[in-house]
Design an enzyme around this catalytic site. Structure first.
Site, PDB file in Angstrom:
ATOM      1  N   ASN A   1       8.240  -9.126  -2.932  1.00 20.66           N
ATOM      2  CA  ASN A   1       9.074  -7.927  -3.089  1.00 20.66           C
ATOM      3  C   ASN A   1       9.661  -7.546  -1.737  1.00 20.66           C
ATOM      4  OD1 ASN A   1       7.279  -5.869  -1.757  1.00 20.66           O
ATOM      5  ND2 ASN A   1       5.883  -6.623  -3.344  1.00 20.66           N
TER       6      ASN A   1
ATOM      7  N   ASP B   1       2.155  -6.732  -9.292  1.00 18.41           N
ATOM      8  CA  ASP B   1       1.365  -6.367 -10.471  1.00 18.41           C
ATOM      9  C   ASP B   1       0.971  -7.597 -11.281  1.00 18.41           C
ATOM     10  OD1 ASP B   1       1.347  -3.571 -10.108  1.00 18.41           O
ATOM     11  OD2 ASP B   1       3.451  -3.493 -10.719  1.00 18.41           O
TER      12      ASP B   1
ATOM     13  N   LYS C   1       4.635 -29.196  -4.646  1.00 18.92           N
ATOM     14  CA  LYS C   1       5.964 -28.595  -4.792  1.00 18.92           C
ATOM     15  C   LYS C   1       6.615 -29.079  -6.091  1.00 18.92           C
ATOM     16  CE  LYS C   1      10.460 -28.285  -2.653  1.00 18.92           C
ATOM     17  NZ  LYS C   1      11.419 -28.939  -1.791  1.00 18.92           N
TER      18      LYS C   1
ATOM     19  N   PHE D   1       0.656   5.490  -2.991  1.00 17.86           N
ATOM     20  CA  PHE D   1       2.104   5.687  -2.948  1.00 17.86           C
ATOM     21  C   PHE D   1       2.645   5.369  -4.342  1.00 17.86           C
ATOM     22  CE2 PHE D   1       4.231   6.255   1.236  1.00 17.86           C
ATOM     23  CZ  PHE D   1       3.092   6.492   1.991  1.00 17.86           C
TER      24      PHE D   1
ATOM     25  N   LYS E   1       0.816   8.596 -12.590  1.00 20.69           N
ATOM     26  CA  LYS E   1       0.108   7.568 -11.802  1.00 20.69           C
ATOM     27  C   LYS E   1      -1.145   8.152 -11.161  1.00 20.69           C
ATOM     28  CE  LYS E   1       3.172   4.250 -10.625  1.00 20.69           C
ATOM     29  NZ  LYS E   1       4.341   3.757  -9.917  1.00 20.69           N
TER      30      LYS E   1
ATOM     31  N   LYS F   1      -4.668   6.409 -11.796  1.00 16.81           N
ATOM     32  CA  LYS F   1      -5.346   5.664 -10.722  1.00 16.81           C
ATOM     33  C   LYS F   1      -6.607   6.376 -10.240  1.00 16.81           C
ATOM     34  CE  LYS F   1      -1.666   2.777  -9.742  1.00 16.81           C
ATOM     35  NZ  LYS F   1      -1.583   1.371  -9.349  1.00 16.81           N
TER      36      LYS F   1
HETATM   37  O1  PMT Z   1       7.123  -1.333   3.402  1.00 20.58           O
HETATM   38  P1  PMT Z   1       8.405  -0.543   3.464  1.00 20.58           P
HETATM   39  O2  PMT Z   1       9.638  -1.402   3.508  1.00 20.58           O
HETATM   40  O3  PMT Z   1       8.357   0.471   4.574  1.00 20.58           O
HETATM   41  O4  PMT Z   1       8.554   0.276   2.091  1.00 20.58           O
HETATM   42  C1  PMT Z   1       7.634   1.290   1.820  1.00 20.58           C
HETATM   43  C2  PMT Z   1       7.223   1.282   0.341  1.00 20.58           C
HETATM   44  C3  PMT Z   1       8.431   1.611  -0.529  1.00 20.58           C
HETATM   45  C4  PMT Z   1       6.661  -0.090  -0.062  1.00 20.58           C
HETATM   46  C5  PMT Z   1       6.092   2.358   0.211  1.00 20.58           C
HETATM   47  O5  PMT Z   1       6.602   3.600   0.620  1.00 20.58           O
HETATM   48  C6  PMT Z   1       5.586   2.452  -1.208  1.00 20.58           C
HETATM   49  O6  PMT Z   1       6.135   3.134  -2.068  1.00 20.58           O
HETATM   50  N1  PMT Z   1       4.472   1.707  -1.512  1.00 20.58           N
HETATM   51  C7  PMT Z   1       3.934   1.558  -2.869  1.00 20.58           C
HETATM   52  C8  PMT Z   1       4.792   0.590  -3.615  1.00 20.58           C
HETATM   53  C9  PMT Z   1       4.267   0.305  -4.994  1.00 20.58           C
HETATM   54  O7  PMT Z   1       3.872  -0.812  -5.251  1.00 20.58           O
HETATM   55  O8  PMT Z   1       4.230   1.340  -5.797  1.00 20.58           O
HETATM   56  P2  PMT Z   1       3.614   1.254  -7.292  1.00 20.58           P
HETATM   57  O9  PMT Z   1       4.148   2.454  -7.944  1.00 20.58           O
HETATM   58  O10 PMT Z   1       3.908  -0.053  -7.916  1.00 20.58           O
HETATM   59  O11 PMT Z   1       2.065   1.336  -7.063  1.00 20.58           O
HETATM   60  C10 PMT Z   1       1.369   2.570  -7.017  1.00 20.58           C
HETATM   61  C11 PMT Z   1       0.198   2.505  -6.061  1.00 20.58           C
HETATM   62  O12 PMT Z   1      -0.752   1.548  -6.533  1.00 20.58           O
HETATM   63  C12 PMT Z   1       0.550   2.124  -4.634  1.00 20.58           C
HETATM   64  O13 PMT Z   1      -0.255   2.884  -3.773  1.00 20.58           O
HETATM   65  C13 PMT Z   1       0.128   0.655  -4.560  1.00 20.58           C
HETATM   66  O14 PMT Z   1      -0.271   0.296  -3.230  1.00 20.58           O
HETATM   67  C14 PMT Z   1      -1.048   0.630  -5.493  1.00 20.58           C
HETATM   68  N2  PMT Z   1      -1.305  -0.671  -6.156  1.00 20.58           N
HETATM   69  C15 PMT Z   1      -0.402  -1.183  -7.054  1.00 20.58           C
HETATM   70  C16 PMT Z   1      -0.708  -2.380  -7.695  1.00 20.58           C
HETATM   71  C17 PMT Z   1      -1.913  -3.040  -7.395  1.00 20.58           C
HETATM   72  N3  PMT Z   1      -2.220  -4.181  -7.959  1.00 20.58           N
HETATM   73  N4  PMT Z   1      -2.768  -2.508  -6.502  1.00 20.58           N
HETATM   74  C18 PMT Z   1      -2.484  -1.342  -5.885  1.00 20.58           C
HETATM   75  O15 PMT Z   1      -3.274  -0.856  -5.069  1.00 20.58           O
END
Ligand code: PMT
Length: 395
Positions: free
Chosen positions: A211, A280, A290, A325, A339, A343
């Protein structure tokens, strides 16, 4: 914050600018707030104001030249050690450039390089000099190293223009000095775990699902937590952003590696912030060779869900604070609130990733701080400023 300067030594560094006379007011204001103030002047500053003025105001000798004090052969080191906080006001483009590059060719610049106490810079210069790419890049480097910046303000400049570049109000500079002192130890004793960057999920040895996360947000959090006195472990995916000095970095590639590194680091941590953009889903069966174009078909890529790190940290957190986040493209507040409940963490920083000044790869972010008490909208902030805002809420 009142009283934080009581009995502390503030070193005011004055550089060569017409606003140098305003440093007298700053000295007075810091004294009024309880500080013992010492003044260090660059050679150029002495063309604008006489050292005698500062000597009379502070009742202390004014530090001027590297070799001026025969009783103290390493004057820059003793000045740096004595200061609990250092404020460069006014700060010219020249001293900002020197600080950014680590140039140490006079008493002022060598003292700044030797300093380990918090540093505040209050720029003052012509607006074009302030907006010049070189000055802006230098300021960014200083911010990334934890230097706090006060101003500049907008108004009448010595050149006759009305624009950005004026020394900001003395009260604002003094407030920033107090803020720096408070924050420099706000997280002392805390062990902060931060996840940052993207993950790469292998399809074969050369291809992956990834990503756009640059790692900037998580790295800014690590830097800010370090500057606030915490011990920091940064579990960092394959990001563009460089890990800051002074933090323990655990480099990882995949969501599974990030999951295991984060859960293991959390055993010793007192709080966690998950800023990583974790995949995810991951390919169910990555190929160990490959995949050849045209020879092997890839009409279907089977994906399986990854483990949710934020969820699993929240499940074992006990009294410890865990913040996630949320990268949102729709209604950030509503989605992030859902969320938060799903979570099980204490707070979510929802950021709008549809804007050009927010989200993946940007230097700024538009965010909402979301807890069970409600949603607080924050202005567009640099990622360094947002990191501080988040950590202030956790101390
Ligand atoms: O890295 P940058 O370019 O500075 O960009 C910053 C950012 C946009 C990546 C950051 O600010 C941000 O939003 N990070 C979370 C991105 C994300 O994956 O969001 P989500 O809504 O999909 O996930 C929600 C939360 O679950 C996040 O805290 C994520 O770290 C966590 N998560 C998600 C999936 C997973 N398998 N494990 C997790 O811990």
């Amino acid at each position: 914050m009142s009283g934080v300067l009581e009995g502390r030594c503030a070193l005011v560094c004055v550089t060569g600018c017409i606003a140098a006379y305003k440093a007298c007011e700053l000295v007075r204001e810091l004294q009024r707030r309880g500080a013992r103030v010492k003044v260090l002047m660059s050679e150029h500053a002495t063309h604008f104001i006489d050292p005698t003025t500062f000597r009379a105001l502070t009742h202390e000798p004014v530090a001027l030249g590297l070799f001026d004090d025969p009783s103290d052969p390493i004057h820059h080191i003793s000045l740096a050690k004595e200061a609990d906080v250092i404020v460069v006001a006014p700060a010219t483009a020249n001293v900002i450039a020197k600080m950014a590059c680590g140039i140490a060719d006079d008493l002022l610049s060598t003292t700044l390089l030797a300093a380990t106490s918090p540093i505040i810079v209050a720029p003052a210069m012509n607006s074009n000099m302030w907006r010049a790419a070189a000055t802006q890049e230098n300021m960014q480097r200083l911010r990334e190293r934890g230097v706090l910046v006060a101003g500049p303000g907008r108004g009448y400049l010595a050149c006759g223009d009305v624009d950005e570049g004026r020394l900001i109000e003395i009260e604002t500079i003094a407030d920033t000095v107090e803020q720096a002192l408070c924050e420099s130890s706000a997280l002392t004793g805390e062990r902060v775990l931060i996840t940052a960057g993207p993950t790469h999920e292998p399809i074969d040895p050369v291809r992956f699902i990834g990503n756009r996360s640059s790692g900037k947000m998580g790295v800014a959090l690590a830097r800010a937590a370090r500057d606030m006195g915490a011990q920091v472990t940064l579990v960092l995916g394959p990001a563009d952003a460089t890990a800051p000095w002074g933090v323990d970095v655990v480099p990882v590639e995949t969501a599974a590696e990030m999951h295991s590194a984060a859960l293991s680091a959390f055993e010793d941590a007192t709080m966690a912030i998950c800023a990583a953009a974790v995949a995810d889903y991951t390919p169910a069966q990555p190929s160990d060779h490959k995949l050849k174009k045209g020879v092997e078909t890839l009409d279907r890529l089977e994906l399986v869900p990854t483990a949710d790190i934020l969820h699993d940290l929240s499940a074992v957190k006990g009294e410890r604070l865990v913040v996630g986040f949320a990268a949102e493209t729709g209604d950030p507040v509503a989605y992030a609130q859902a969320k938060l409940a799903r979570k099980g963490c204490d707070a979510i920083v929802a950021n709008d990733v549809t804007r050009s000044d927010s989200g993946f790869g940007t230097d700024t972010n538009k965010a909402w701080w979301i807890t069970t008490d409600g949603a607080e909208e924050l202005p567009v902030l640099s990622k360094d400023e947002l990191a501080r805002e988040i950590l202030r809420r956790l101390k």
